[in-house]
Structures are given as structure tokens and as C-alpha cells.
Design a protein around this motif. Structure first.
Motif, PDB file in Angstrom:
ATOM      1  N   GLY A 302       0.804  -1.212   0.000  1.00  0.00           N
ATOM      2  CA  GLY A 302       0.000   0.000   0.000  1.00  0.00           C
ATOM      3  C   GLY A 302       0.836   1.260   0.000  1.00  0.00           C
ATOM      4  O   GLY A 302       0.527   2.237  -0.707  1.00  0.00           O
ATOM      5  N   ALA A 303       1.939   1.245   0.776  1.00  0.00           N
ATOM      6  CA  ALA A 303       2.793   2.430   0.847  1.00  0.00           C
ATOM      7  C   ALA A 303       3.458   2.712  -0.490  1.00  0.00           C
ATOM      8  O   ALA A 303       3.520   3.862  -0.948  1.00  0.00           O
ATOM      9  CB  ALA A 303       3.846   2.229   1.942  1.00  0.00           C
ATOM     10  N   PHE A 305       2.476   1.581  -3.496  1.00  0.00           N
ATOM     11  CA  PHE A 305       1.439   1.877  -4.506  1.00  0.00           C
ATOM     12  C   PHE A 305       1.016   3.340  -4.411  1.00  0.00           C
ATOM     13  O   PHE A 305       0.887   4.035  -5.429  1.00  0.00           O
ATOM     14  CB  PHE A 305       0.238   0.956  -4.291  1.00  0.00           C
ATOM     15  CG  PHE A 305      -0.738   0.961  -5.436  1.00  0.00           C
ATOM     16  CD1 PHE A 305      -0.619   0.045  -6.468  1.00  0.00           C
ATOM     17  CD2 PHE A 305      -1.769   1.897  -5.491  1.00  0.00           C
ATOM     18  CE1 PHE A 305      -1.515   0.054  -7.538  1.00  0.00           C
ATOM     19  CE2 PHE A 305      -2.660   1.916  -6.550  1.00  0.00           C
ATOM     20  CZ  PHE A 305      -2.532   0.988  -7.580  1.00  0.00           C
ATOM     21  N   ARG A 306       0.831   3.832  -3.190  1.00  0.00           N
ATOM     22  CA  ARG A 306       0.431   5.225  -3.008  1.00  0.00           C
ATOM     23  C   ARG A 306       1.531   6.173  -3.483  1.00  0.00           C
ATOM     24  O   ARG A 306       1.253   7.224  -4.065  1.00  0.00           O
ATOM     25  CB  ARG A 306       0.086   5.495  -1.548  1.00  0.00           C
ATOM     26  CG  ARG A 306      -0.441   6.904  -1.283  1.00  0.00           C
ATOM     27  CD  ARG A 306      -0.742   7.102   0.190  1.00  0.00           C
ATOM     28  NE  ARG A 306      -1.843   6.277   0.638  1.00  0.00           N
ATOM     29  CZ  ARG A 306      -3.125   6.621   0.526  1.00  0.00           C
ATOM     30  NH1 ARG A 306      -3.447   7.776  -0.037  1.00  0.00           N
ATOM     31  NH2 ARG A 306      -4.077   5.825   0.980  1.00  0.00           N
ATOM     32  N   ARG A 307       2.783   5.802  -3.234  1.00  0.00           N
ATOM     33  CA  ARG A 307       3.892   6.653  -3.659  1.00  0.00           C
ATOM     34  C   ARG A 307       3.949   6.778  -5.181  1.00  0.00           C
ATOM     35  O   ARG A 307       4.277   7.839  -5.712  1.00  0.00           O
ATOM     36  CB  ARG A 307       5.217   6.105  -3.119  1.00  0.00           C
ATOM     37  CG  ARG A 307       6.392   7.053  -3.281  1.00  0.00           C
ATOM     38  CD  ARG A 307       7.569   6.651  -2.433  1.00  0.00           C
ATOM     39  NE  ARG A 307       8.264   5.486  -2.941  1.00  0.00           N
ATOM     40  CZ  ARG A 307       8.374   4.338  -2.303  1.00  0.00           C
ATOM     41  NH1 ARG A 307       7.828   4.187  -1.111  1.00  0.00           N
ATOM     42  NH2 ARG A 307       9.025   3.312  -2.818  1.00  0.00           N
ATOM     43  N   PHE A 308       3.625   5.699  -5.887  1.00  0.00           N
ATOM     44  CA  PHE A 308       3.699   5.713  -7.353  1.00  0.00           C
ATOM     45  C   PHE A 308       2.437   6.301  -8.001  1.00  0.00           C
ATOM     46  O   PHE A 308       2.527   6.897  -9.077  1.00  0.00           O
ATOM     47  CB  PHE A 308       3.926   4.295  -7.885  1.00  0.00           C
ATOM     48  CG  PHE A 308       5.377   3.894  -7.963  1.00  0.00           C
ATOM     49  CD1 PHE A 308       6.061   3.910  -9.167  1.00  0.00           C
ATOM     50  CD2 PHE A 308       6.070   3.513  -6.826  1.00  0.00           C
ATOM     51  CE1 PHE A 308       7.394   3.547  -9.238  1.00  0.00           C
ATOM     52  CE2 PHE A 308       7.399   3.144  -6.887  1.00  0.00           C
ATOM     53  CZ  PHE A 308       8.074   3.167  -8.090  1.00  0.00           C
ATOM     54  N   THR A 309       1.288   6.105  -7.375  1.00  0.00           N
ATOM     55  CA  THR A 309       0.025   6.468  -8.035  1.00  0.00           C
ATOM     56  C   THR A 309      -0.740   7.590  -7.341  1.00  0.00           C
ATOM     57  O   THR A 309      -1.647   8.174  -7.934  1.00  0.00           O
ATOM     58  CB  THR A 309      -0.909   5.248  -8.119  1.00  0.00           C
ATOM     59  OG1 THR A 309      -1.350   4.889  -6.805  1.00  0.00           O
ATOM     60  CG2 THR A 309      -0.201   4.058  -8.766  1.00  0.00           C
ATOM     61  N   GLY A 310      -0.405   7.870  -6.094  1.00  0.00           N
ATOM     62  CA  GLY A 310      -1.149   8.872  -5.340  1.00  0.00           C
ATOM     63  C   GLY A 310      -2.432   8.335  -4.738  1.00  0.00           C
ATOM     64  O   GLY A 310      -3.182   9.084  -4.107  1.00  0.00           O
ATOM     65  N   LYS A 311      -2.690   7.021  -4.908  1.00  0.00           N
ATOM     66  CA  LYS A 311      -3.903   6.408  -4.364  1.00  0.00           C
ATOM     67  C   LYS A 311      -3.533   5.121  -3.637  1.00  0.00           C
ATOM     68  O   LYS A 311      -2.497   4.509  -3.921  1.00  0.00           O
ATOM     69  CB  LYS A 311      -4.892   6.071  -5.487  1.00  0.00           C
ATOM     70  CG  LYS A 311      -5.394   7.264  -6.277  1.00  0.00           C
ATOM     71  CD  LYS A 311      -6.346   6.804  -7.381  1.00  0.00           C
ATOM     72  CE  LYS A 311      -6.844   8.000  -8.200  1.00  0.00           C
ATOM     73  NZ  LYS A 311      -7.744   7.567  -9.295  1.00  0.00           N
ATOM     74  N   SER A 312      -4.399   4.708  -2.727  1.00  0.00           N
ATOM     75  CA  SER A 312      -4.248   3.393  -2.111  1.00  0.00           C
ATOM     76  C   SER A 312      -4.696   2.337  -3.115  1.00  0.00           C
ATOM     77  O   SER A 312      -5.432   2.656  -4.073  1.00  0.00           O
ATOM     78  CB  SER A 312      -5.088   3.301  -0.846  1.00  0.00           C
ATOM     79  OG  SER A 312      -6.467   3.321  -1.170  1.00  0.00           O
ATOM     80  N   PRO A 313      -4.290   1.065  -2.945  1.00  0.00           N
ATOM     81  CA  PRO A 313      -4.789   0.023  -3.858  1.00  0.00           C
ATOM     82  C   PRO A 313      -6.311  -0.042  -3.892  1.00  0.00           C
ATOM     83  O   PRO A 313      -6.914  -0.187  -4.967  1.00  0.00           O
ATOM     84  CB  PRO A 313      -4.178  -1.257  -3.291  1.00  0.00           C
ATOM     85  CG  PRO A 313      -2.908  -0.799  -2.629  1.00  0.00           C
ATOM     86  CD  PRO A 313      -3.255   0.538  -2.043  1.00  0.00           C
ATOM     87  N   ALA A 314      -6.949   0.067  -2.708  1.00  0.00           N
ATOM     88  CA  ALA A 314      -8.416   0.039  -2.680  1.00  0.00           C
ATOM     89  C   ALA A 314      -9.009   1.238  -3.386  1.00  0.00           C
ATOM     90  O   ALA A 314     -10.004   1.120  -4.124  1.00  0.00           O
ATOM     91  CB  ALA A 314      -8.890  -0.028  -1.227  1.00  0.00           C
TER      92      ALA A 314
END
Length: 321
Positions: A302-303, A305-314
Motif C-alpha cells: 500500500g505504501a 502503490f500510493r507513492r507511485f500512483t497517489g492512491k491506495s490500492p483500494a
């Protein structure tokens, strides 16, 4: 307390103060105590260490030491030490001597190629961390990407550096973590420590413009295929370099020249792209996606993914539903 006036230089030919060429990664495995200058005899007991954890870029140990004299041989890597209990230490480097009664929140830095004589006057518990010289060179290349800068690591005797102190003790705490998670933490912490030391405890050398070679098309394809086929497993720079037949340092430079990013960032990027594809399938649980994409747990996934996309996986899954 103060710094010595000697320096260990990371030079463009991969040589350091110990006079040894940086290790060829295909032959590099776990960083073992035998490669370090850690002095172990009847008065020094290793309470715990990273031996057996598979850490390739750093070696860490916690020691219980009675008063003794230690002759520390020169090695091609950088040694950091901090005590857990305070210490009375007399250090001799060449003709220079230091002597002090030190608190437990100070750090000593011994660069590559430096032999020292330490006299420890009182019982002490200490943490020792050794960083490979070739990792330092990789991080230096990443920090100073546009130009090649030789960096001279400045030795330091019992300095107050809170960031470095906390990094050392974060590595110490990692010795108690489960093997899979401490391998991941060790990779992050070793690079964080290298970056900090290069920025705070090194001096500029001669800066040269350079245009590094790129990976050949076959080398590049082999690396990409290997990464895509092994996303659920640990992937190290050592493995990728071995595939290309290059040393670790050569591979790192050529990969960065080819893609404009480090191998580590590229692997993370591929994992995130694969995760996006999996997230499009609502039947797949997020924890399963994390493991399939090579993350140690859902929190780490999750950390990143958020760093790369700006969103949580959910959150990403909801946005594409």
C-alpha cells in the motif's frame, strides 16, 4: 572529539582506499563477518548479527565487549559503530590519537582503507554496521546523476548525528524481525544510510562530465524478461548484473543510462503496473495481489502503490470500477 584529516575516496575506476577493485556482483553473496574488521575474541561476544539473513549490502552485529585492545584491519567498506551503554575509548589512526569517555548517542565512522587501533577501557554493548563500498558508489551515482563526482568519506570520531544514530539502531532492531521483512528493511536502510553519509560526511572531488554506456539490446531484454518472470520473488541487483555478465557497478550505470532510473525503481514500477492489472479483477484480494507482485505484506504494498500512483490500492480499484 573531532574528525581525522584522512579521507577514503570513491573513484571512477571502482577502486577505494583499501586498494581493492569493487566486487564483481556475480560472485557476491551474503555479507559475512569474515569480510569485516569486527574484532572477535574471548573478550568480545557477538550477541546477534545479520549472518544468515542473506543481506548482501550490509553486515550488522550487536556485541557485548569487555575491556580489550583491538587492531582493526583496513577493509574496502565503511564501518559505523555506536554504543548502547557508553564507552571509554582511545583510538589511534596513524600518528593521530583520540581519547574520550563517550555517551551512548554518538557515532564513529571509519572509511574504507583505514586501519585503526582501539583500546576499550570499560565493558560496553555496541552496534556495528558495515556498508559495502560498491553500494556507496551506486548511491553516489544516483545522487550525483548528471556528473560523476568522486566522493571522499570523512572519518569521524564520536560525533553527534541523530539521523545516522537512528538509522544504525533501526538496523539493530531489524535483526529481530522475520527474515523476509528484515531483508526488505535492510535494503531500504542501507541505501538511506549511504545517501545520508554521502551528503553529510563526504567531500567533493573532481567532477567530470560523462556519457555512460548503455545496456546492449540482448542484455536489456534478458533483464526485463527476468524481472517480469520473477515479480513474486526477491529480485536483487546482484542477480540482474549476473544475467548481463557485468559487474554490479557497470550494470547499475548502464541500466540507469538506458532507462533513466535505477534498477530498484524500475522493478517497483513493473510491480505496480502488474498490481494495477490485478486490481481490475474484483475477485482478487489485495493481500494476495501484494504477495503476487513481490511485496512482503499488504502494508508495504500500500505504501509503495500510493507513492507511485497517489492512491491506495483500494482507492485505485474503486476508481476503475
Amino acid at each position: 572529539m573531532g574528525r581525522t584529516d584522512q579521507h577514503s575516496t570513491l573513484d571512477p575506476n571502482g577502486n577505494n582506499g583499501a586498494g581493492r577493485q569493487l566486487a564483481v556482483i556475480g560472485a557476491t553473496g551474503e555479507y559475512s563477518r569474515a569480510e569485516t574488521s569486527l574484532h572477535v575474541h574471548p573478550d568480545v561476544t557477538v550477541v546477534k548479527s545479520s549472518e544468515g539473513f542473506g543481506w548482501s549490502d550490509l553486515y550488522a552485529a550487536v556485541t557485548d565487549e569487555r575491556p580489550h585492545l583491538a587492531i582493526r584491519r583496513a577493509i574496502p567498506d565503511i564501518w559505523f559503530a555506536s554504543t548502547l551503554t557508553g564507552i571509554e575509548l582511545r583510538r589511534t589512526v596513524g600518528e593521530e590519537q583520540h581519547h574520550a569517555v563517550l555517551s551512548s548517542d554518538l557515532v564513529t565512522i571509519t572509511p574504507a582503507g583505514m586501519a585503526v587501533r582501539d583500546e576499550i577501557a570499560v565493558p560496553v554493548n555496541a552496534v556495528h554496521v558495515f556498508l559495502r563500498g560498491d553500494l556507496m558508489q551506486e548511491v553516489a551515482d544516483d545522487l550525483f546523476a548528471r556528473h560523476r563526482s568522486d566522493r571522499a568519506i570523512i572519518p569521524a570520531f564520536a560525533i553527534e548525528d541523530r539521523a545516522l544514530y537512528f538509522l544504525l539502531h533501526a538496523i539493530r532492531v531489524s535483526l529481530d524481525d522475520p527474515p523476509r521483512s528484515n531483508l526488505l528493511k535492510a535494503e531500504f536502510l542501507s541505501r538511506a544510510m549511504a545517501a545520508h553519509v554521502l551528503q553529510i560526511h563526504s567531500t567533493d572531488g573532481v567532477v567530470r562530465n560523462r556519457v555512460p554506456d548503455r545496456l546492449g539490446s540482448n542484455q536489456f531484454r534478458a533483464v526485463v524478461d527476468y524481472i517480469e518472470a520473477n515479480l513474486s520473488s526477491e529480485i536483487s541487483v546482484n542477480e540482474l548484473a549476473a544475467i548481463t555478465g557485468l559487474s554490479r557497478e557497470q550494470f547499475f550505470r548502464r541500466f540507469r543510462a538506458s532507462l533513466g532510473m535505477t534498477p530498484y525503481r524500475y522493478v517497483m514500477m513493473v510491480r505496480i503496473e502488474q498490481a494495477k492489472a490485478y486490481l481490475a479483477d474484483p475477485k482478487l484480494e489485495i493481500v494476495s495481489i501484494a504477495l503476487m507482485c513481490g511485496f512482503s505484506n499488504q502494508s508495504h504494498f500500500g505504501a509503495v502503490f500510493r507513492r507511485f500512483t497517489g492512491k491506495s490500492p483500494a482507492g485505485y480499484r474503486r476508481s476503475i470500477a
